[in-house]
Design an enzyme around this catalytic site. Structure first.
Site, PDB file in Angstrom:
ATOM      1  N   PHE A 426       0.830  -1.199   0.000  1.00  0.00           N
ATOM      2  CA  PHE A 426       0.000   0.000   0.000  1.00  0.00           C
ATOM      3  C   PHE A 426       0.866   1.252   0.000  1.00  0.00           C
ATOM      4  O   PHE A 426       0.588   2.221  -0.718  1.00  0.00           O
ATOM      5  CB  PHE A 426      -0.931  -0.013   1.211  1.00  0.00           C
ATOM      6  N   HIS A 623      -3.938   7.503  14.630  1.00  0.00           N
ATOM      7  CA  HIS A 623      -4.442   6.270  14.030  1.00  0.00           C
ATOM      8  C   HIS A 623      -4.407   5.209  15.121  1.00  0.00           C
ATOM      9  O   HIS A 623      -3.371   5.008  15.771  1.00  0.00           O
ATOM     10  CB  HIS A 623      -3.544   5.834  12.873  1.00  0.00           C
ATOM     11  N   HIS A 645     -10.011   5.215  12.689  1.00  0.00           N
ATOM     12  CA  HIS A 645     -10.241   3.789  12.407  1.00  0.00           C
ATOM     13  C   HIS A 645     -10.999   3.114  13.557  1.00  0.00           C
ATOM     14  O   HIS A 645     -12.202   2.959  13.485  1.00  0.00           O
ATOM     15  CB  HIS A 645      -8.939   3.052  12.094  1.00  0.00           C
ATOM     16  N   ASP A 701      -7.427   8.135   2.210  1.00  0.00           N
ATOM     17  CA  ASP A 701      -6.532   8.344   1.062  1.00  0.00           C
ATOM     18  C   ASP A 701      -7.325   8.320  -0.241  1.00  0.00           C
ATOM     19  O   ASP A 701      -7.410   7.278  -0.897  1.00  0.00           O
ATOM     20  CB  ASP A 701      -5.452   7.262   1.014  1.00  0.00           C
TER      21      ASP A 701
END
Length: 811
Positions: A426, A623, A645, A701
């Site tokens: 990623f 995060h 998240h 993103d």
């Protein structure tokens, strides 16, 4: 059953009538209500002489300062600002029964009772003017709380005390760092247990010195749920349409001495004070104390009875919301339709979790690259390691590509199935065409062209947001901590290209890359990274003239984020024996909680100084819970204002219930999770939302996960279709994003209404939020009910402790 007038009459499980005041019932005085009720009681007892009537009492609702008539079945009728207590209710019932037995002949005894009743009813009480909707009740034969929560009495008492202890710890840490603690939770804790531990958390020894304020043309600060924000200078109209954070007056230098001791910054007034160890600003906390509190929460999260209790409460909250929707969905829809102009499209929405380097979709990046390659092919944009200078055309010639050949497929920045559980792959998607050289040219602030192209990209994104008017963003910019000049270069980039917009506020993301820098011999110990990150912040706050650009840039920064691959296992233990940052000089990366604690402790000092100077403060918004261990969630529960998240909360019911009680906002990105760690249909966002956790949608993103010009609307659109969200649900998610964002209080007042800081429906303006008061009232009342049950039980248990019968401890 139906009475003679055709009205329904409510009875409990024993056949006794319950006191029920409907929306259609005329307003009566308390005496009339209780007289009517006593008559029903008498009829029930006459029809069944052997029954034992369980009295209905008025209990003080400690959650919101109101009181409620509560039957043994648990049904509640609210009394707004009511001064009637349990004893008052008993007196009323005794008087009514006494008058009935004496055929209403006023004897001296009855007169005495009546006089006392009249004395107690001198103050006006009235039936609460609450939001009208179908409320739910729980019926049963017992009035003990544990019979309504599905656990034993001992388990309820122990869980309540441990949960309240955890909430107190979070309140302590957020108070130390000038971060926001939810006011409803705070009010319940202070109402039941009094003040927290009495040790000073942040101290300034010279209290006689007046705090420094900014000049007349500066950015005034406003109090927002205990957190200071800078305001916005601009027009004299109702909304601030001019946002100029870089146009501010510089305050005087304080010339304090700044030093770092064991990874924690300390500030001294003079060098003599430094030699004597007399700190002017310091944080009264250390790693051992934090580890002790951290272990308390960790033990609670693994405590079997507490997990069972929390799981049952969460299931109850979810079921209660589903029943609320079943009963009130049409009323909520009707309330929204009655509001002129406002709908989901023109409700403010904030993308609270987005990375600046991928804040545009792949097509936007492709067009930008093609435009630069066609118009400015001979512009020097890159310098190789050998010192060779390359034009943009030379760069693409070396790749055997021209503008016509480029496509989104060849750009290869979009995530695919190969990135699932492969964070390394990623990260490679940040390299256009798979070349780190192009990432350096287009997506970096610190490069040969000093971030010119990246600034233009961000300003184009900002222009799109301003055009949409109702969408805002909080992109992350990176500070790595590899050297102390990073802040100066970032601030210079922002001010040189005037990267500012009324629709944007910045967060600073700090990647956890100590092991990478250590392997390259760029640093000696972990303390060096902390110094590179936080000492420039303190210097710019204490002595603004030392770095004017950084001082001005910080006016547009609202928080800090901790980022990296959470799925990496922590290779080092985190306990009271863990070495301090100045001693951490090995090649292993520190644990997540270690990173977060030292970010927090230094941010707390920065916030204290900035508060005293009248400047904006920063929230810790990491995060957390995307992957890895639930230990990350434990650290964030104590230290962070909100998180991004939070997927792992679905596996930790005790922590999830604590997040609910604390109302910790969670920014969730289902499309991002779908490509990295969790399939879309398994995402817990709808579950969290139904249970009352303040979640919001974010994009993370867009370059990797989205296709359209409006990635945030893309998130809402897909979520609405997959999870069948109603317009009310969508607007509630939107206002959650505004509340958790770092935008200034005055801006939030314009977006949500001038009373947005108030709790419950009184803080909601449906003309601005498009969220019906029915939904807000349900959320607020449900939270107050949970907190009242927990705090009241904990208070009673702590009273038992004083008498020698305390609850189990996690030790």
């Amino acid at each position: 059953m139906e009475n003679k007038k055709g009205k329904s009459e409510r009875k409990d499980n024993l056949g006794h009538p319950s006191l029920l005041v409907t929306e259609q019932q005329a307003i009566k005085t308390p005496s009339q209500i209780f007289e009517d009720f006593a008559g029903k009681v008498q009829q029930a007892e006459l029809s069944d002489p052997n029954s034992v009537f369980q009295s209905h009492v008025v209990e003080e609702d400690e959650s919101d300062g109101n009181e409620s008539i509560v039957s043994t079945s648990g049904f509640r009728v609210g009394l707004d600002m009511c001064d009637t207590t349990i004893e008052d209710m008993k007196w009323m019932r005794r008087a009514t029964q006494f008058n009935n037995t004496t055929n209403h002949h006023h004897t001296p005894t009855s007169n005495h009772i009546t006089e006392q009743l009249e004395e107690k009813q001198k103050k006006t009480i009235r039936i609460c003017d609450k939001v009208k909707f179908m409320r739910l009740s729980i019926e049963g034969e017992h009035d003990d709380a544990h019979h309504f929560v599905g656990v034993g009495d001992v388990e309820l008492r122990d869980a309540s005390v441990l949960l309240c202890q955890s909430l107190e710890l979070r309140e302590k840490y957020l108070g130390m760092s000038c971060q926001a603690f939810h006011p409803t939770t705070k009010r319940h804790l202070s109402g039941n247990f009094g003040p927290l531990r009495n040790d000073p958390t942040l101290k300034s020894r010279d209290n006689s010195q007046a705090p420094h304020r900014l000049g007349n043309h500066s950015l005034p600060y406003h109090l927002d749920y205990g957190k200071l924000h800078i305001g916005i200078p601009g027009s004299t109209s109702g909304y601030f349409d001019v946002y100029e954070p870089f146009n501010c007056t510089m305050p005087d230098d304080l010339n304090y001495v700044i030093a770092m001791d064991s990874g924690i910054i300390k500030v001294y007034k003079t060098e003599i004070d430094e030699q004597k160890g007399q700190c002017f600003y310091e944080v009264n906390s250390n790693l051992k104390n934090f580890v002790k509190d951290y272990n308390v929460i960790l033990a609670l999260a693994a405590h079997g009875p507490v997990k069972t209790f929390c799981f049952k409460r969460l299931c109850y909250l979810e079921s209660k919301f589903n029943l609320h929707i079943l009963l009130n969905e049409q009323s909520e829809t009707a309330a929204q339709k009655a509001v002129p102009h406002r709908d989901f499209y023109n409700v403010r929405k904030v993308d609270t979790h987005i990375h600046a380097a991928s804040s545009f979709n792949q097509k936007h990046l492709l067009r930008f690259i093609k435009k630069k390659l066609k118009k400015y092919p001979h512009e020097v944009v890159y310098q190789t390691a050998d010192g060779e200078l390359m034009t943009l055309q030379a760069v693409f010639d070396s790749l055997n590509l021209n503008a016509y050949d480029l496509s989104t497929d060849s750009l290869d920045v979009h995530a695919d199935k190969n990135t699932f559980h492969r964070f390394d792959k990623f990260n490679q998607k940040y390299n256009p065409l798979g070349k780190s050289m192009l990432r350096d040219i287009f997506l970096k602030t610190n490069n040969y062209i000093k971030g010119k192209y990246f600034a233009e990209l961000i300003k184009e994104v900002a222009a799109d947001l301003e055009e949409s008017k109702y969408q805002m963003s909080e992109p992350r910019l990176s500070i790595y901590g590899s050297n102390r000049s990073e802040w100066e270069k970032l601030a210079d980039w922002a001010l040189t290209y005037n990267v500012v917009s009324p629709n944007i506020r910045f967060l600073i993301q700090i990647p956890r890359l100590y092991d990478v820098y250590k392997a390259k011999n760029m640093i000696d110990c972990f303390e060096e990274i902390l110094g590179n990150i936080f000492i420039p912040l303190v210097e710019a706050t204490v002595n603004p003239s030392s770095n004017e650009k950084l001082f001005k840039f910080l006016n547009s920064v609202v928080g800090f984020d901790s980022v990296d691959d959470e799925s990496k296992a922590d290779m080092s233990l985190f306990n009271s024996e863990t070495v301090t940052p100045d001693m951490w000089n090995g090649h292993k990366n520190p644990p997540y909680s270690y990173y977060l604690y030292y970010m927090y402790i230094n941010l707390a000092l920065v916030n204290k100084i900035r508060t005293d100077r009248g400047l904006n403060t920063f929230a810790l918004r990491p995060h957390c819970g995307e992957a890895g261990s639930i230990n990350h969630l434990v650290a964030s529960f104590l230290l962070a204002e909100n998180i991004n998240h939070g997927l792992l909360l679905r596996k930790a019911p005790a922590l999830q219930y604590l997040f609910y009680l604390s109302q910790i906002p969670v920014a969730m990105s289902p499309l991002s999770n779908n490509s990295l760690f969790l399939d879309y249909h398994r995402n817990p966002l709808p579950e969290f939302f139904n249970r009352g956790i303040p979640v919001a949608l974010s994009t993370d993103d867009p370059m990797q996960f989205h296709y359209t010009k409006e990635p945030l609307m893309e998130e809402y659109s897909i979520a609405s279709q997959v999870w069948k969200l109603t317009p009310c649900d969508m607007c509630e998610l939107a206002i959650n994003s505004v509340r958790m964002s770092g935008f200034e209080a005055k801006v939030k007042e314009h977006w949500l209404g001038k009373n947005y800081e108030k709790e419950g429906p009184s803080g909601n303006d449906i003309r601005q939020t498009n969220v019906p008061n029915i939904r807000i009232a349900f959320r607020h009342e449900t939270l107050c009910d949970e907190l009242t049950m927990i705090c009241r039980t904990a208070r009673e248990t702590r009273c038992r402790q004083h008498s020698g019968a305390g609850p189990a401890s996690l030790g």
